[in-house]
Design a protein around this motif. Structure first.
Motif, PDB file in Angstrom:
ATOM      1  N   ASN A  20      18.062 -27.278   0.829  1.00  0.00           N
ATOM      2  CA  ASN A  20      19.268 -27.921   1.363  1.00  0.00           C
ATOM      3  C   ASN A  20      19.042 -29.425   1.511  1.00  0.00           C
ATOM      4  OD1 ASN A  20      20.371 -25.417   1.522  1.00  0.00           O
ATOM      5  ND2 ASN A  20      20.276 -25.245   3.756  1.00  0.00           N
ATOM      6  N   GLU A  21      17.844 -29.768   1.925  1.00  0.00           N
ATOM      7  CA  GLU A  21      17.522 -31.188   2.136  1.00  0.00           C
ATOM      8  C   GLU A  21      17.661 -31.958   0.825  1.00  0.00           C
ATOM      9  OE1 GLU A  21      16.045 -34.788   3.345  1.00  0.00           O
ATOM     10  OE2 GLU A  21      14.845 -33.685   1.869  1.00  0.00           O
ATOM     11  N   GLU A  22      17.144 -31.377  -0.272  1.00  0.00           N
ATOM     12  CA  GLU A  22      17.266 -32.034  -1.587  1.00  0.00           C
ATOM     13  C   GLU A  22      18.736 -32.167  -1.996  1.00  0.00           C
ATOM     14  OE1 GLU A  22      13.721 -30.833  -4.444  1.00  0.00           O
ATOM     15  OE2 GLU A  22      14.192 -29.208  -3.050  1.00  0.00           O
ATOM     16  N   LEU A  23      19.531 -31.107  -1.719  1.00  0.00           N
ATOM     17  CA  LEU A  23      20.962 -31.161  -2.062  1.00  0.00           C
ATOM     18  C   LEU A  23      21.684 -32.260  -1.289  1.00  0.00           C
ATOM     19  CD1 LEU A  23      21.850 -27.378  -2.383  1.00  0.00           C
ATOM     20  CD2 LEU A  23      22.337 -29.126  -4.108  1.00  0.00           C
ATOM     21  N   SER A  24      21.198 -32.515  -0.066  1.00  0.00           N
ATOM     22  CA  SER A  24      21.864 -33.531   0.760  1.00  0.00           C
ATOM     23  C   SER A  24      21.701 -34.936   0.167  1.00  0.00           C
ATOM     24  CB  SER A  24      21.343 -33.482   2.202  1.00  0.00           C
ATOM     25  OG  SER A  24      20.035 -34.009   2.245  1.00  0.00           O
ATOM     26  N   HIS A  25      20.771 -35.105  -0.789  1.00  0.00           N
ATOM     27  CA  HIS A  25      20.635 -36.391  -1.497  1.00  0.00           C
ATOM     28  C   HIS A  25      21.459 -36.406  -2.785  1.00  0.00           C
ATOM     29  CE1 HIS A  25      17.498 -37.610   1.259  1.00  0.00           C
ATOM     30  NE2 HIS A  25      16.910 -36.441   1.066  1.00  0.00           N
ATOM     31  N   MET A  26      21.996 -35.246  -3.153  1.00  0.00           N
ATOM     32  CA  MET A  26      22.761 -35.147  -4.403  1.00  0.00           C
ATOM     33  C   MET A  26      24.270 -35.187  -4.150  1.00  0.00           C
ATOM     34  SD  MET A  26      20.289 -32.147  -5.914  1.00  0.00           S
ATOM     35  CE  MET A  26      21.246 -31.613  -7.292  1.00  0.00           C
ATOM     36  N   VAL A  27      24.724 -34.551  -3.047  1.00  0.00           N
ATOM     37  CA  VAL A  27      26.151 -34.550  -2.677  1.00  0.00           C
ATOM     38  C   VAL A  27      26.264 -34.808  -1.173  1.00  0.00           C
ATOM     39  CG1 VAL A  27      27.060 -33.033  -4.505  1.00  0.00           C
ATOM     40  CG2 VAL A  27      26.070 -32.014  -2.444  1.00  0.00           C
ATOM     41  N   ASP A  28      27.517 -35.014  -0.723  1.00  0.00           N
ATOM     42  CA  ASP A  28      27.760 -35.328   0.686  1.00  0.00           C
ATOM     43  C   ASP A  28      27.706 -34.036   1.520  1.00  0.00           C
ATOM     44  OD1 ASP A  28      28.521 -36.430   3.055  1.00  0.00           O
ATOM     45  OD2 ASP A  28      30.633 -36.729   2.490  1.00  0.00           O
ATOM     46  N   ASP A  31      21.773 -30.146   5.666  1.00  0.00           N
ATOM     47  CA  ASP A  31      21.106 -28.846   5.860  1.00  0.00           C
ATOM     48  C   ASP A  31      21.827 -28.069   6.960  1.00  0.00           C
ATOM     49  OD1 ASP A  31      19.159 -26.777   5.983  1.00  0.00           O
ATOM     50  OD2 ASP A  31      18.165 -27.827   7.639  1.00  0.00           O
ATOM     51  N   GLU A  32      22.224 -28.796   8.013  1.00  0.00           N
ATOM     52  CA  GLU A  32      22.890 -28.149   9.147  1.00  0.00           C
ATOM     53  C   GLU A  32      24.202 -27.470   8.720  1.00  0.00           C
ATOM     54  OE1 GLU A  32      24.222 -30.807  12.148  1.00  0.00           O
ATOM     55  OE2 GLU A  32      24.723 -29.179  13.526  1.00  0.00           O
ATOM     56  N   TRP A  33      25.009 -28.191   7.915  1.00  0.00           N
ATOM     57  CA  TRP A  33      26.303 -27.630   7.481  1.00  0.00           C
ATOM     58  C   TRP A  33      26.068 -26.387   6.630  1.00  0.00           C
ATOM     59  CZ3 TRP A  33      29.308 -25.904   3.576  1.00  0.00           C
ATOM     60  CH2 TRP A  33      30.692 -25.817   3.791  1.00  0.00           C
ATOM     61  N   LYS A  41      19.216 -21.450   2.923  1.00  0.00           N
ATOM     62  CA  LYS A  41      18.259 -22.536   3.190  1.00  0.00           C
ATOM     63  C   LYS A  41      17.746 -23.123   1.869  1.00  0.00           C
ATOM     64  CE  LYS A  41      16.964 -23.648   6.798  1.00  0.00           C
ATOM     65  NZ  LYS A  41      17.600 -24.618   7.742  1.00  0.00           N
ATOM     66  N   GLU A  42      17.562 -22.256   0.873  1.00  0.00           N
ATOM     67  CA  GLU A  42      17.068 -22.722  -0.424  1.00  0.00           C
ATOM     68  C   GLU A  42      17.473 -21.736  -1.519  1.00  0.00           C
ATOM     69  OE1 GLU A  42      12.970 -22.951   0.800  1.00  0.00           O
ATOM     70  OE2 GLU A  42      12.520 -20.977  -0.056  1.00  0.00           O
ATOM     71  N   ARG A  43      17.344 -22.176  -2.765  1.00  0.00           N
ATOM     72  CA  ARG A  43      17.650 -21.318  -3.913  1.00  0.00           C
ATOM     73  C   ARG A  43      16.650 -21.654  -5.010  1.00  0.00           C
ATOM     74  NH1 ARG A  43      19.508 -24.837  -1.241  1.00  0.00           N
ATOM     75  NH2 ARG A  43      21.634 -24.194  -0.787  1.00  0.00           N
ATOM     76  N   VAL A 277      20.067  -5.673   4.726  1.00  0.00           N
ATOM     77  CA  VAL A 277      19.086  -6.414   3.929  1.00  0.00           C
ATOM     78  C   VAL A 277      19.618  -7.828   3.688  1.00  0.00           C
ATOM     79  CG1 VAL A 277      17.805  -6.472   1.751  1.00  0.00           C
ATOM     80  CG2 VAL A 277      18.353  -4.269   2.822  1.00  0.00           C
ATOM     81  N   LEU A 278      18.802  -8.822   4.052  1.00  0.00           N
ATOM     82  CA  LEU A 278      19.231 -10.222   3.954  1.00  0.00           C
ATOM     83  C   LEU A 278      18.247 -11.047   3.125  1.00  0.00           C
ATOM     84  CD1 LEU A 278      20.269 -10.921   7.662  1.00  0.00           C
ATOM     85  CD2 LEU A 278      21.794 -10.690   5.697  1.00  0.00           C
ATOM     86  N   THR A 279      18.742 -11.618   2.026  1.00  0.00           N
ATOM     87  CA  THR A 279      17.899 -12.527   1.237  1.00  0.00           C
ATOM     88  C   THR A 279      18.631 -13.838   0.947  1.00  0.00           C
ATOM     89  OG1 THR A 279      18.698 -11.493  -0.793  1.00  0.00           O
ATOM     90  CG2 THR A 279      16.620 -10.668   0.060  1.00  0.00           C
ATOM     91  N   VAL A 280      19.855 -13.952   1.497  1.00  0.00           N
ATOM     92  CA  VAL A 280      20.690 -15.112   1.174  1.00  0.00           C
ATOM     93  C   VAL A 280      20.009 -16.441   1.544  1.00  0.00           C
ATOM     94  CG1 VAL A 280      22.005 -15.040   3.356  1.00  0.00           C
ATOM     95  CG2 VAL A 280      23.081 -15.955   1.296  1.00  0.00           C
ATOM     96  N   ALA A 281      19.196 -16.439   2.592  1.00  0.00           N
ATOM     97  CA  ALA A 281      18.537 -17.684   3.026  1.00  0.00           C
ATOM     98  C   ALA A 281      17.608 -18.225   1.947  1.00  0.00           C
ATOM     99  CB  ALA A 281      17.744 -17.436   4.310  1.00  0.00           C
ATOM    100  N   LYS A 282      16.910 -17.338   1.228  1.00  0.00           N
ATOM    101  CA  LYS A 282      15.905 -17.850   0.283  1.00  0.00           C
ATOM    102  C   LYS A 282      16.349 -17.882  -1.176  1.00  0.00           C
ATOM    103  CE  LYS A 282      13.200 -13.573   0.087  1.00  0.00           C
ATOM    104  NZ  LYS A 282      11.866 -13.014   0.172  1.00  0.00           N
ATOM    105  N   TYR A 283      17.376 -17.099  -1.550  1.00  0.00           N
ATOM    106  CA  TYR A 283      17.824 -17.114  -2.952  1.00  0.00           C
ATOM    107  C   TYR A 283      19.219 -17.694  -3.127  1.00  0.00           C
ATOM    108  CZ  TYR A 283      14.053 -13.649  -3.603  1.00  0.00           C
ATOM    109  OH  TYR A 283      12.854 -12.985  -3.628  1.00  0.00           O
ATOM    110  N   GLY A 284      20.001 -17.867  -2.051  1.00  0.00           N
ATOM    111  CA  GLY A 284      21.408 -18.239  -2.192  1.00  0.00           C
ATOM    112  C   GLY A 284      22.160 -17.121  -2.897  1.00  0.00           C
ATOM    113  N   ASN A 285      23.266 -17.494  -3.550  1.00  0.00           N
ATOM    114  CA  ASN A 285      24.090 -16.515  -4.261  1.00  0.00           C
ATOM    115  C   ASN A 285      23.651 -16.478  -5.722  1.00  0.00           C
ATOM    116  OD1 ASN A 285      26.121 -15.104  -5.561  1.00  0.00           O
ATOM    117  ND2 ASN A 285      27.796 -16.126  -4.497  1.00  0.00           N
TER     118      ASN A 285
END
Ligand code: UT7
Length: 332
Positions: A20-28, A31-33, A41-43, A277-285
């Motif tokens: 998310n942190e890297e994405l925050s440098h690519m678009v507006d 990480d919090e949002w 959290k990451e993909r 079962v939750l994996t969305v935090a580490k793989y995204g969609n």
């Protein structure tokens, strides 16, 4: 009568991680949002020379090895993908068959977006129960980064790459059988989530087509509302049709699109935390790959045991949806 058993699972996520942190440098965005609105959290992102078929092959090799089925006994491969190696043809399934060294196998792709894995599971079940096939390799594989617009903060924060595969095999033992699968679609909602350019429906000389190629576009908030409504109805129906309740489910494996959607549907079913079962935090969609990647996660953590009942549940572009009641039935 032959029944269809879910024998094995395998998955693969590319090495590179986009945070998310890297994405925050690519678009507006922040990480919090992203964390608060999606739970992501990451993909994982595939490298330039790593194609959807390469991800699929790595997942498939694990599923085949764990199934105890010989390569030459596989008689069909179905791939669910919206990010195929090549637009139109050849299918990614045929490329995967060649990379696995399989000859004389029926191979094709289907397009049902994030519901793809539930759709190919239902096709495998039907072919096996009709006696036409015995050992079907099903693969959900996506390189969504290849159809993601990394200037659009509404979509680029959501999607990741990966693959998951399962061996579905004929059995005489009804206790091992996939119990039921529901699939549905409503094309009236087609414009909520689509890749508008590049097909026969788009003007070839339009500037939009040139600029946007096959990038995904989504009306996120509307999709969210339809997803919660449709999924809740669908899972309640499949449980009721089979005289089951949420308490009978050991592992609820929903499509990993958004933690808030998963929580809303889980709450409607009165699922306890340990069941979901939750994996969305580490793989995204990861679209069609998300459910098998999630099943693989609990398998590799030693949390998926023979005979345990899974409830799969998905929703995606089309719009499509589906659910399945699946006991895990490895070869004894
Ligand atoms: O897998 C297939 C099915 N797909 C899904 O099920 C996805 C369903 N949709 C979603 O997951 C959510 O709708 C999103 C995560 C895509 C968006 O969350 P939301 O709570 O529905 O937000 P929203 O679209 O209503 O936007 C709220 C605000 C807007 O700003 P204003 O108009 O209130 O000023 C957006 O512009 O949030 C803004 N926004 C962002 N802000 C920071 C949208 N994306 C972002 C972003 N970072 N990445």
């Amino acid at each position: 009568m032959a029944y269809a058993a879910f024998r094995s699972i395998g998955a693969y996520a590319p090495e590179k991680i986009l945070t998310n942190e890297e994405l925050s440098h690519m678009v507006d965005t922040t990480d919090e949002w992203i964390t608060k609105r999606t739970g992501i959290k990451e993909r994982h992102i595939a490298s330039e020379d790593e194609f959807t078929s390469d991800l699929g092959v790595k997942a498939a090799q694990k599923a085949i090895e764990r199934s105890g089925i010989a390569l030459e006994d596989i008689d069909m491969i179905i791939t669910a993908t919206i990010s195929p190696d090549y637009f139109c043809m050849p299918s990614t399934a045929t490329i995967i068959s060649a990379k696995l060294g399989l000859k004389n196998v029926t191979a094709f792709d289907i397009s049902a977006a994030c519901t793809g894995f539930v759709y190919i599971l239902s096709i495998a079940k039907a072919f096996i129960e009709s006696g036409m096939k015995k050992n079907v390799l099903i693969i959900g594989a996506e390189k969504l980064s290849s159809i993601t617009d990394y200037t659009d903060r509404g979509t680029c924060i959501l999607f990741g790459d990966g693959a998951g595969a399962a061996m579905i095999c004929a059995t005489d033992d009804k206790n091992e059988a996939i119990i039921d699968i529901h699939t549905g679609a409503d094309g009236e909602y087609a414009d909520l989530l689509m890749t508008p350019n590049g097909g026969s429906g788009s003007a070839h000389d339009s500037l939009e087509a040139e600029a946007g190629s096959c990038f995904m576009q989504m009306k996120g908030n509307e999709t969210f509302k339809v997803a919660v409504r449709t999924l809740t109805k669908d899972v309640k129906e499949i449980l009721a049709d089979n005289d089951l309740t949420g308490e009978d489910i050991v592992h609820f494996v929903p499509h990993q699109a958004n933690l808030r959607i998963i929580k809303a549907v889980g709450d409607a079913l009165k699922m306890k935390e340990g069941q979901v079962v939750l994996t969305v935090a580490k793989y995204g969609n990861t679209s069609g790959a998300s459910i098998p990647m999630a099943i693989n996660d609990i398998y590799e953590a030693g949390e998926l045991k023979a005979g345990e009942l899974m409830l799969l549940d998905a929703f995606g572009g089309g719009l499509t949806w589906g659910s399945a009641l699946v006991p895990f039935s490895p070869k004894s």
